[in-house]
Write a protein that holds these residues in place. Structure first.
Motif, mmCIF file in Angstrom:
data_model
loop_
_atom_site.group_PDB
_atom_site.id
_atom_site.type_symbol
_atom_site.label_atom_id
_atom_site.label_comp_id
_atom_site.label_asym_id
_atom_site.label_seq_id
_atom_site.Cartn_x
_atom_site.Cartn_y
_atom_site.Cartn_z
ATOM 1 N N VAL A 249 0.839 -1.202 0.000
ATOM 2 C CA VAL A 249 0.000 0.000 0.000
ATOM 3 C C VAL A 249 0.871 1.248 0.000
ATOM 4 O O VAL A 249 0.596 2.224 -0.712
ATOM 5 C CB VAL A 249 -0.950 0.007 1.217
ATOM 6 C CG1 VAL A 249 -1.686 1.336 1.315
ATOM 7 C CG2 VAL A 249 -1.947 -1.130 1.114
ATOM 8 N N ILE A 250 1.947 1.224 0.801
ATOM 9 C CA ILE A 250 2.847 2.366 0.886
ATOM 10 C C ILE A 250 3.427 2.692 -0.486
ATOM 11 O O ILE A 250 3.531 3.851 -0.885
ATOM 12 C CB ILE A 250 3.975 2.089 1.899
ATOM 13 C CG1 ILE A 250 3.385 1.915 3.307
ATOM 14 C CG2 ILE A 250 5.009 3.198 1.895
ATOM 15 C CD1 ILE A 250 4.396 1.535 4.345
ATOM 16 N N ARG A 251 3.783 1.656 -1.238
ATOM 17 C CA ARG A 251 4.417 1.864 -2.538
ATOM 18 C C ARG A 251 3.409 2.307 -3.604
ATOM 19 O O ARG A 251 3.744 3.087 -4.489
ATOM 20 C CB ARG A 251 5.098 0.580 -3.000
ATOM 21 C CG ARG A 251 6.211 0.089 -2.079
ATOM 22 C CD ARG A 251 6.935 -1.088 -2.692
ATOM 23 N NE ARG A 251 7.957 -1.617 -1.805
ATOM 24 C CZ ARG A 251 7.793 -2.661 -1.026
ATOM 25 N NH1 ARG A 251 6.633 -3.287 -1.019
ATOM 26 N NH2 ARG A 251 8.753 -3.090 -0.247
ATOM 27 N N ASP A 252 2.184 1.795 -3.529
ATOM 28 C CA ASP A 252 1.225 1.959 -4.629
ATOM 29 C C ASP A 252 0.288 3.149 -4.504
ATOM 30 O O ASP A 252 -0.022 3.810 -5.497
ATOM 31 C CB ASP A 252 0.357 0.696 -4.758
ATOM 32 C CG ASP A 252 1.136 -0.512 -5.233
ATOM 33 O OD1 ASP A 252 2.320 -0.359 -5.571
ATOM 34 O OD2 ASP A 252 0.549 -1.611 -5.263
ATOM 35 N N LEU A 253 -0.211 3.404 -3.289
ATOM 36 C CA LEU A 253 -1.419 4.204 -3.134
ATOM 37 C C LEU A 253 -1.294 5.612 -3.713
ATOM 38 O O LEU A 253 -2.192 6.086 -4.426
ATOM 39 C CB LEU A 253 -1.825 4.267 -1.663
ATOM 40 C CG LEU A 253 -3.234 4.815 -1.382
ATOM 41 C CD1 LEU A 253 -4.281 4.017 -2.132
ATOM 42 C CD2 LEU A 253 -3.520 4.806 0.111
ATOM 43 N N GLY A 254 -0.205 6.305 -3.404
ATOM 44 C CA GLY A 254 -0.065 7.673 -3.877
ATOM 45 C C GLY A 254 -0.069 7.768 -5.397
ATOM 46 O O GLY A 254 -0.793 8.582 -5.987
ATOM 47 N N ALA A 255 0.729 6.918 -6.042
ATOM 48 C CA ALA A 255 0.797 6.941 -7.506
ATOM 49 C C ALA A 255 -0.527 6.510 -8.131
ATOM 50 O O ALA A 255 -0.954 7.070 -9.147
ATOM 51 C CB ALA A 255 1.926 6.030 -7.982
ATOM 52 N N MET A 256 -1.199 5.525 -7.517
ATOM 53 C CA MET A 256 -2.465 5.036 -8.055
ATOM 54 C C MET A 256 -3.535 6.121 -8.031
ATOM 55 O O MET A 256 -4.236 6.353 -9.024
ATOM 56 C CB MET A 256 -2.948 3.813 -7.257
ATOM 57 C CG MET A 256 -4.148 3.110 -7.865
ATOM 58 S SD MET A 256 -4.855 1.843 -6.767
ATOM 59 C CE MET A 256 -3.397 0.951 -6.267
ATOM 60 N N VAL A 257 -3.662 6.804 -6.887
ATOM 61 C CA VAL A 257 -4.665 7.871 -6.769
ATOM 62 C C VAL A 257 -4.381 8.988 -7.767
ATOM 63 O O VAL A 257 -5.288 9.497 -8.439
ATOM 64 C CB VAL A 257 -4.698 8.420 -5.326
ATOM 65 C CG1 VAL A 257 -5.551 9.674 -5.253
ATOM 66 C CG2 VAL A 257 -5.231 7.356 -4.369
ATOM 67 N N MET A 258 -3.111 9.368 -7.888
ATOM 68 C CA MET A 258 -2.753 10.450 -8.808
ATOM 69 C C MET A 258 -3.061 10.054 -10.257
ATOM 70 O O MET A 258 -3.576 10.864 -11.037
ATOM 71 C CB MET A 258 -1.272 10.797 -8.647
ATOM 72 C CG MET A 258 -0.839 12.008 -9.461
ATOM 73 S SD MET A 258 0.862 12.508 -9.104
ATOM 74 C CE MET A 258 0.699 13.025 -7.396
ATOM 75 N N ASP A 259 -2.745 8.801 -10.626
ATOM 76 C CA ASP A 259 -3.014 8.338 -11.993
ATOM 77 C C ASP A 259 -4.513 8.343 -12.300
ATOM 78 O O ASP A 259 -4.938 8.760 -13.379
ATOM 79 C CB ASP A 259 -2.441 6.934 -12.197
ATOM 80 C CG ASP A 259 -0.929 6.944 -12.369
ATOM 81 O OD1 ASP A 259 -0.378 8.022 -12.637
ATOM 82 O OD2 ASP A 259 -0.310 5.870 -12.233
#
Length: 273
Positions: A249-259
């Protein structure tokens, strides 16, 4: 189609799941673990959990529209619970007094404590950069000669430290016992913290909202839960230990939401792949 694992319904307006993560896990005696999930759809972020205990069933759902996400703050690391340390230190105080009080007086002595602590102290010095490699080599050669090669002393003495550490802790506790109860309690707290703090992990997540004053979704992480007569199993997954996907979650969440916010369907397809 509604995925079977979800406890909330998807909107009929073209909502579909992008990814689901196992964030937290609550373990209790005599019951199966209860897991807290973070699901990201193309429309919203949802933390959800369902639990069951002797008092009944419970559901927990906290959600935020994905377009309303303003900020993310995630932590995954060690957790230290002061109430637990105090509790186990007090228990250790009682157990130590009983055990050392039962042993013969010639065993519970300052000299015995020093002998127990000495191997770890020597190994720590030999593995430390404070002494030269030449001196370290001479000491290890001397040990080899004393043992006539039977011990086959390794040049990297750090491998022996885990075996000597329990004796060091035992000697340290004995010194505390021979001093006073306050010194013993302090030493017990230090030992408990040293031995167990590394195994206690916590995961916390704060998702800030553009429109709401408070956080949209907040998972505080592992805390000391209070006793309750209500069934709050699902709710307590907010304060449970991290589960299998917490680090992902730490690795994915920020980039996923922005995309998803900026690219729309293209961003969704990227993370569904």
């Amino acid at each position: 189609m509604q995925p079977e694992s979800l406890i909330f319904k998807l909107s009929d307006s073209g909502e579909h799941v992008v990814r689901t993560y196992e964030c937290t896990q609550l373990k209790r005696w005599f019951s199966t673990p209860t897991k807290g999930y973070l699901t990201v759809t193309n429309k919203r972020i949802v933390f959800h959990s369902s639990g069951a205990s002797l008092t009944g069933k419970s559901l927990m759902i906290s959600e935020l529209p994905i377009d309303d996400v303003a900020s993310l703050s995630v932590y995954y690391g060690q957790s230290i619970s002061l109430p637990r340390i105090v509790l186990f230190s007090l228990i250790g105080l009682v157990v130590t007094n009983v055990v050392f009080g039962w042993l013969p007086s010639f065993l519970v002595h300052h000299a015995t404590a020093i002998v127990l602590m000495l191997p770890f102290g020597i190994l720590w010095l030999l593995s430390n950069d404070s002494i030269s490699a030449e001196l370290r080599g001479k000491v290890l050669d001397s040990l080899d000669n004393l043992a006539q090669g039977r011990l086959k002393v390794a040049r990297d003495v750090k491998k022996y430290l885990p075996y000597a550490r329990p004796l060091f802790y035992l000697g340290l506790i004995m010194l505390g016992y021979l001093s006073n109860w306050l010194a013993l309690l302090t030493i017990l707290a230090f030992v408990i913290l040293s031995v167990f703090s590394g195994t206690q992990r916590t995961f916390s997540l704060l998702i800030g909202s553009k429109t709401m004053k408070d956080a949209g979704i907040f998972i505080p992480g592992d805390t000391l839960n209070l006793l309750s007569f209500r069934d709050t199993t699902a709710l307590e997954t907010l304060e449970a230990k991290p589960a299998a996907d917490a680090d992902q979650v730490i690795r994915d969440l920020g980039a996923m939401v922005m995309d998803i916010q900026q690219l729309g369907d293209i961003g969704v397809q990227k993370w569904q792949a």
